[in-house]
Motif scaffolding. Structure first.
Motif, PDB file in Angstrom:
ATOM      1  N   GLY A 183     -22.046  23.840  69.165  1.00  0.00           N
ATOM      2  CA  GLY A 183     -23.375  24.184  68.697  1.00  0.00           C
ATOM      3  C   GLY A 183     -24.426  23.690  69.664  1.00  0.00           C
ATOM      4  O   GLY A 183     -24.320  22.589  70.216  1.00  0.00           O
ATOM      5  N   GLN A 222     -28.403  22.831  69.868  1.00  0.00           N
ATOM      6  CA  GLN A 222     -29.589  22.565  69.049  1.00  0.00           C
ATOM      7  C   GLN A 222     -30.796  22.356  69.961  1.00  0.00           C
ATOM      8  O   GLN A 222     -30.708  21.633  70.950  1.00  0.00           O
ATOM      9  N   LEU A 231     -21.341  22.164  60.619  1.00  0.00           N
ATOM     10  CA  LEU A 231     -22.774  22.275  60.354  1.00  0.00           C
ATOM     11  C   LEU A 231     -23.215  21.237  59.334  1.00  0.00           C
ATOM     12  O   LEU A 231     -24.315  20.679  59.419  1.00  0.00           O
ATOM     13  N   VAL A 276     -30.631  26.182  65.805  1.00  0.00           N
ATOM     14  CA  VAL A 276     -29.235  25.748  65.642  1.00  0.00           C
ATOM     15  C   VAL A 276     -28.375  26.947  65.997  1.00  0.00           C
ATOM     16  O   VAL A 276     -28.219  27.867  65.190  1.00  0.00           O
ATOM     17  N   PRO A 283     -24.802  28.478  66.922  1.00  0.00           N
ATOM     18  CA  PRO A 283     -23.353  28.216  66.949  1.00  0.00           C
ATOM     19  C   PRO A 283     -22.691  28.838  68.171  1.00  0.00           C
ATOM     20  O   PRO A 283     -23.041  29.946  68.600  1.00  0.00           O
TER      21      PRO A 283
END
Length: 456
Positions: A25, A27, A148, A400, A402
């Protein structure tokens, strides 16, 4: 050492240089207004000082990693935080494009099985003043939902909260009582009987699904996917691209069309894939199909590790030119799949999902992908994310994104998550098989615009 469930070990067994099996992920954060030049260094120091590590982040395959390592876990007591938590920077000019290039490179590399299988990169150097973190964890340790959830547990809704924990820190479930994990015969026997009953019902359930497929033209099976550019053998290099869209735009289309948010997301992806394949002169006459993961977690086990997910298969109606008609066709297909799933137990859903994806387990066999049809053409997953604006050590969470797992015969993975008032899409593909994957971001926006026009 602890026993490794088959649902976890299969991700280790399937891994090779061409097929990294970790989820990741990216961010994006905006630093607080009073952040000084040492902000990133302070963040790194804070992360590396959090040495109380949860069991799953101390886990690694037992030695020797190529034999017992797919059967048993061992735990490392001493974690090398200089190795696992890394300080990185994007090259000039520091655009998001350069950040995606770095993420693509990191996501292509295998995790070291001789260490706990996770890494975190704290990234500075973006020209707009923001910073990023890229984290990856092996899929044998967590699935997308639990990954998550771990991220959310490290965030806060308070911008003045500078005591946020790291994702690997042990956390208690807020507002939930402790659970007695001792096993008694009185508690275990009903569970065993329920499991036996579910297993006994697998054959009747399979017959029922087959009969339903004959009666309902909307029900899609693994026999319905055409061969496409997306379903070729892949290499080990990845390309990662991402973008955010306002969730209200997607919901508004759903309200006007009588569809769910997920239906509209699938229609967005369908329109984008249709355009992308037309550009490559590779759109088949028959519609593409998609596998859509469905979480089997209850509200009581959202924070648990491991893997608990089922799959439904639906059409993407890429053979339909009209966006509104395409959305209606997708919705009918999803509803048919959900109707069948609603009559199965969680264990039966897992078993049927395994059957749907079983051909993917054979893709490492030489020539298998080239001489067989795929069970579905693309995986599209929507993972629920934070419903409020979140902060991490005072920095505002802006995105966010993925980063998931392509594989032989499945060269593209589309995963998105909700993030307050946005939907954050992450597209991960094989760099060699799918040229100009970044164009999919523009095609997704065009598909959304077409849907807005079609339902207005």
């Amino acid at each position: 050492m602890g026993y490794m469930p088959v649902t976890d070990s299969m991700f280790l067994l399937a891994e090779s240089r061409e097929h990294p099996m970790h989820v990741g992920g990216l961010q994006l954060f905006t630093p607080p207004e009073d952040a000084g030049p040492e902000f990133i260094t302070d963040v790194l120091d804070t992360l590396r000082s959090q040495t109380n590590v949860s069991a799953r982040f101390r886990r690694r395959p037992a030695d020797p990693v190529n034999l017992l390592g797919t059967t048993w876990w061992t735990e490392d007591e001493d974690i090398d935080f200089e190795y696992h938590v890394r300080h990185s920077a994007v090259p000039r000019p520091g655009r998001i494009r350069e950040l995606f290039q770095l993420t693509s490179r990191w996501h292509s590399a295998l995790l070291d099985r001789h260490r706990p299988m996770w890494e975190m990169h704290v990234v500075e150097g973006l020209q707009d003043g923001r910073f990023a973190t890229y984290t990856k964890v092996h899929h044998s340790v967590v699935d997308g939902v639990s990954a998550l959830r771990l991220l959310q547990n490290s965030l806060s809704t308070d911008p003045d909260d500078h005591t946020c924990t790291a994702p690997w820190s042990p956390t208690l479930r807020r507002g939930k009582p402790s659970v007695d994990t001792r096993v008694s015969l009185g508690r275990l026997l009903p569970e065993v009987l329920d499991t036996v009953g579910s297993i006994a019902g697998l054959l009747p359930a399979g017959v029922k699904i087959a009969n339903q497929a004959f009666r309902d033209n909307n029900l899609i099976t693994p026999l319905d996917a055409p061969d496409t550019l997306l379903n070729q053998p892949i290499g080990g290099s990845r390309r990662f691209v991402a973008q955010s869209w306002e969730i209200e735009r997607v919901r508004d289309i759903g309200r006007k069309a009588g569809a769910t948010l997920n239906d509209v997301v699938l229609a967005m992806c369908a329109g984008a894939l249709r355009t992308y394949l037309l550009e490559q002169d590779a759109l088949p006459d028959k519609s593409l199909t998609t596998a859509v993961p469905v979480s089997l977690r209850s509200s009581d086990n959202l924070d648990d590790g491991g893997n608990s997910v089922g799959l439904i298969i639906a059409t993407l109606a890429t053979d339909v030119d009209d966006p509104a008609e395409r959305l209606a066709t997708i919705r009918a297909s999803v509803q048919a799949a959900k109707a069948v799933m609603g009559e199965l137990s969680p264990l039966q859903i897992l078993a049927m999902s395994a059957m749907n994806g079983a051909p993917l387990a054979l893709t490492p066999l030489p020539g298998f992908v080239s001489h067989t049809r795929p069970p579905f053409n693309v995986l599209i997953s929507n993972v629920p994310g934070p419903k409020e604006q979140m902060y991490w050590n005072g920095a505002r969470l802006d995105g966010v994104y993925p980063a998931s797992i392509p594989m032989d015969g499945m060269a593209l993975n589309i995963t998105l998550t909700s993030n307050y008032d946005k939907l954050d899409f992450g597209l991960t593909g094989c760099r060699r098989t799918l040229p100009s994957l970044q164009r999919m971001i523009h095609h997704l926006e065009d598909a959304l615009l077409d849907l807005e026009k079609a339902v207005s």
